[in-house]
Design a protein around this motif. Sequence first.
Motif, PDB file in Angstrom:
ATOM      1  N   ASP A  21       1.552   9.464  19.620  1.00  0.00           N
ATOM      2  CA  ASP A  21       2.914  10.002  19.463  1.00  0.00           C
ATOM      3  C   ASP A  21       3.636  10.171  20.793  1.00  0.00           C
ATOM      4  O   ASP A  21       4.520  11.017  20.925  1.00  0.00           O
ATOM      5  CB  ASP A  21       2.890  11.349  18.708  1.00  0.00           C
ATOM      6  CG  ASP A  21       2.208  11.245  17.352  1.00  0.00           C
ATOM      7  OD1 ASP A  21       2.310  10.175  16.727  1.00  0.00           O
ATOM      8  OD2 ASP A  21       1.564  12.213  16.931  1.00  0.00           O
ATOM      9  N   LYS A  48      -0.016   5.710  16.744  1.00  0.00           N
ATOM     10  CA  LYS A  48      -0.287   6.890  15.929  1.00  0.00           C
ATOM     11  C   LYS A  48      -1.727   7.384  16.101  1.00  0.00           C
ATOM     12  O   LYS A  48      -2.176   8.269  15.376  1.00  0.00           O
ATOM     13  CB  LYS A  48       0.021   6.597  14.466  1.00  0.00           C
ATOM     14  CG  LYS A  48       1.516   6.383  14.218  1.00  0.00           C
ATOM     15  CD  LYS A  48       1.834   6.292  12.747  1.00  0.00           C
ATOM     16  CE  LYS A  48       3.321   6.044  12.498  1.00  0.00           C
ATOM     17  NZ  LYS A  48       4.175   7.123  12.951  1.00  0.00           N
ATOM     18  N   SER A 105      11.787   1.134  10.960  1.00  0.00           N
ATOM     19  CA  SER A 105      11.297   2.300  10.220  1.00  0.00           C
ATOM     20  C   SER A 105      10.151   2.895  11.009  1.00  0.00           C
ATOM     21  O   SER A 105       9.293   2.170  11.516  1.00  0.00           O
ATOM     22  CB  SER A 105      10.818   1.899   8.821  1.00  0.00           C
ATOM     23  OG  SER A 105      10.111   2.968   8.217  1.00  0.00           O
ATOM     24  N   LYS A 106      10.122   4.199  11.118  1.00  0.00           N
ATOM     25  CA  LYS A 106       9.076   4.858  11.893  1.00  0.00           C
ATOM     26  C   LYS A 106       7.684   4.688  11.274  1.00  0.00           C
ATOM     27  O   LYS A 106       6.678   4.969  11.919  1.00  0.00           O
ATOM     28  CB  LYS A 106       9.403   6.345  12.049  1.00  0.00           C
ATOM     29  CG  LYS A 106      10.628   6.608  12.911  1.00  0.00           C
ATOM     30  CD  LYS A 106      10.886   8.090  13.084  1.00  0.00           C
ATOM     31  CE  LYS A 106      12.097   8.360  13.963  1.00  0.00           C
ATOM     32  NZ  LYS A 106      12.336   9.803  14.153  1.00  0.00           N
ATOM     33  N   ASP A 107       7.641   4.222  10.030  1.00  0.00           N
ATOM     34  CA  ASP A 107       6.371   4.036   9.345  1.00  0.00           C
ATOM     35  C   ASP A 107       5.945   2.576   9.255  1.00  0.00           C
ATOM     36  O   ASP A 107       4.932   2.264   8.630  1.00  0.00           O
ATOM     37  CB  ASP A 107       6.449   4.627   7.927  1.00  0.00           C
ATOM     38  CG  ASP A 107       6.683   6.125   7.944  1.00  0.00           C
ATOM     39  OD1 ASP A 107       6.098   6.790   8.826  1.00  0.00           O
ATOM     40  OD2 ASP A 107       7.445   6.620   7.099  1.00  0.00           O
ATOM     41  N   THR A 108       6.704   1.698   9.880  1.00  0.00           N
ATOM     42  CA  THR A 108       6.389   0.277   9.838  1.00  0.00           C
ATOM     43  C   THR A 108       6.114  -0.246  11.239  1.00  0.00           C
ATOM     44  O   THR A 108       6.967  -0.140  12.122  1.00  0.00           O
ATOM     45  CB  THR A 108       7.550  -0.530   9.207  1.00  0.00           C
ATOM     46  OG1 THR A 108       7.815  -0.015   7.894  1.00  0.00           O
ATOM     47  CG2 THR A 108       7.190  -2.000   9.107  1.00  0.00           C
ATOM     48  N   SER A 109       4.911  -0.806  11.441  1.00  0.00           N
ATOM     49  CA  SER A 109       4.522  -1.319  12.753  1.00  0.00           C
ATOM     50  C   SER A 109       5.378  -2.517  13.145  1.00  0.00           C
ATOM     51  O   SER A 109       5.683  -3.387  12.320  1.00  0.00           O
ATOM     52  CB  SER A 109       3.049  -1.728  12.737  1.00  0.00           C
ATOM     53  OG  SER A 109       2.689  -2.370  13.943  1.00  0.00           O
ATOM     54  N   TYR A 139       4.453   1.625  16.665  1.00  0.00           N
ATOM     55  CA  TYR A 139       5.530   1.980  15.744  1.00  0.00           C
ATOM     56  C   TYR A 139       6.768   2.395  16.530  1.00  0.00           C
ATOM     57  O   TYR A 139       6.655   3.009  17.602  1.00  0.00           O
ATOM     58  CB  TYR A 139       5.101   3.134  14.826  1.00  0.00           C
ATOM     59  CG  TYR A 139       3.945   2.797  13.926  1.00  0.00           C
ATOM     60  CD1 TYR A 139       4.157   2.388  12.610  1.00  0.00           C
ATOM     61  CD2 TYR A 139       2.634   2.872  14.397  1.00  0.00           C
ATOM     62  CE1 TYR A 139       3.079   2.074  11.779  1.00  0.00           C
ATOM     63  CE2 TYR A 139       1.563   2.554  13.580  1.00  0.00           C
ATOM     64  CZ  TYR A 139       1.795   2.160  12.273  1.00  0.00           C
ATOM     65  OH  TYR A 139       0.745   1.848  11.459  1.00  0.00           O
ATOM     66  N   SER A 176      14.658   4.829  14.086  1.00  0.00           N
ATOM     67  CA  SER A 176      14.858   4.034  12.872  1.00  0.00           C
ATOM     68  C   SER A 176      16.288   3.519  12.851  1.00  0.00           C
ATOM     69  O   SER A 176      17.077   3.776  13.772  1.00  0.00           O
ATOM     70  CB  SER A 176      14.583   4.880  11.623  1.00  0.00           C
ATOM     71  OG  SER A 176      15.507   5.954  11.542  1.00  0.00           O
TER      72      SER A 176
END
Length: 419
Positions: free
Chosen positions: A288, A317, A344-348, A366, A370
Motif C-alpha cells: 500500500d 497489495k 480501478s483500484k482493484d484491477t492490476s 494496482y 481510479s
Amino acid sequence: MKRINRLLLFALVFTLIFSTTVFAAVKPPELIGKAAISVDIDTKEIIYTKNIDNKMYPASITKLITALLLAENKKSTDNLTYTASAKAQPAFSYNLNIHPVAVGDTMSADNVMDGLLLYSGNDIAYMIADNVGGNEVNFAKMMNAEAAKLGMKGSHFITPNGLDDKNDQHFTTPYDLTILGRAAYKNDRVRESMAKKTSKIKSTNGPEAIVENRNKLLGVDGNIGGKTGYTIKAGRCLVSIYERNGRHIIGVVMNSENDPKDTKVFEDMQKLIDWSYAAKKDVLVKKDTVVKTISSSYKVIPFIGPERIVNIPLESKEDVTSYTNDVKPETIVSAKGINPWKLSKDTSVGTLDYKQRDSQKSYKLYPMISKSTLIKDNIVIYSIVGILLVVVLALIVLLISSIRRRKNRGGRRMSFKRR
C-alpha cells in the motif's frame, strides 16, 4: 514503593533478555569455512552468503555430478564393469579400503551409486566414468555439458572423483554447488542413495560389505542428504540438504578446517542451517505504498479531447520482501497499455518482478487512483461543457418553439384570408 521498584527492575531485565534474544537470532553465524551459502530449495531464494562466487576446489562433492550422470545413463539394474583406471585410484577406494576388486568384475548400478555417495569411493567414480563415458576424458566432457545444462556458470570438471592434486582446473563455486545439490535432490535415485546411513554392496565375485555414509549429520535435525569432500587443497567441504516442517534448505560450506576429529565442517553446517531457518526477510517495499509512478495520456472527453497527462502511482497489495545478503537483486516494473478511463483500484495494471539469481517472484501492481480521479481533476472543464450544453439545448428549444409559433401564426392568417 518497593513493589514498584521490583516491577521496574523486572521490566528492565525482561527487556534486556528479549533484546539479546532478538539480536542473537538475526546475527549471521561466524563460520570457519572460507565460503558458504544457504538457499531455499523450493523458492530458490538465497538466504546466507559468504564468498559464494569464489572459484574453489570441490573435492569429493564432485561425485554428485558423477552420480547424476550415472542415474541418467544407466538403469538401477544395469551392471557396471570394474576397470583398470578404477583399480589405479588411491584411498579412499572400495578396492583398497573395503575389499579387493578384480578388473573385469561387475557391480549393479544401485550398488555403484551407494559406493559412490555413501563411502565416497574414488575407484567407484572412475568405474562410472569408464562405463558411462568410455574413459575419463570423455566423461569430463559429459560432466561439463551437464554443468552447463544445469546453469553452473563458474564450474569446470576434469576428474569424476574430484581429486585435484595433479591439476588446478577442476573447480566450482559455492553458488554452483547449490544448483548441483538441488538437481541431485530432485533425482529420485540420487536422493534415495544420499539418504541411506548404511548400505550392503558387493561385486559379483566379492563378499558382501557394509558401507557407512560419511555425512555425520544425516538424520540429525532434519538432514536428509548431502555429500562430504576433502583434499589438502580443498579443505573440508560439505553440501547438506535439510527438511524442517515441510521447508527445504540446502547449505554449502567450503574450505573449512581439517581438524583431527573431522567435526568443524559439520559444526559450520549446523550453525548455517539453524540460522537460515530462523532468518527473517526484510521488507523492501511495504504494501500500500508507491512502488513507481507512471504517466499516461488520455482525452478529457473520450474520443474527442483535449489530451492530458495523468500520473498513476502503482502499489503492491503485499509486502515486497527479501533476505539481506551480498547478491544484488534486479527489480523490473512492467505496466503497458494502460487506459486511464478503465482504472480501478482493484484491477492490476502491471507487475513488479523481483529477481535474485535463480529466484524470481512477481508482485501484481494496482493503481492508487481510479477513473473517478480523472473526473475530479477535470471538473471545471466538465462544468463548463455542461453549462455550454445546457445553453445550447436551451437555444435549440427556444429556436424550435419560435419556429412553431411562426408556423401557427402563418396558419391563422391563411384561415382568415379564406373567410
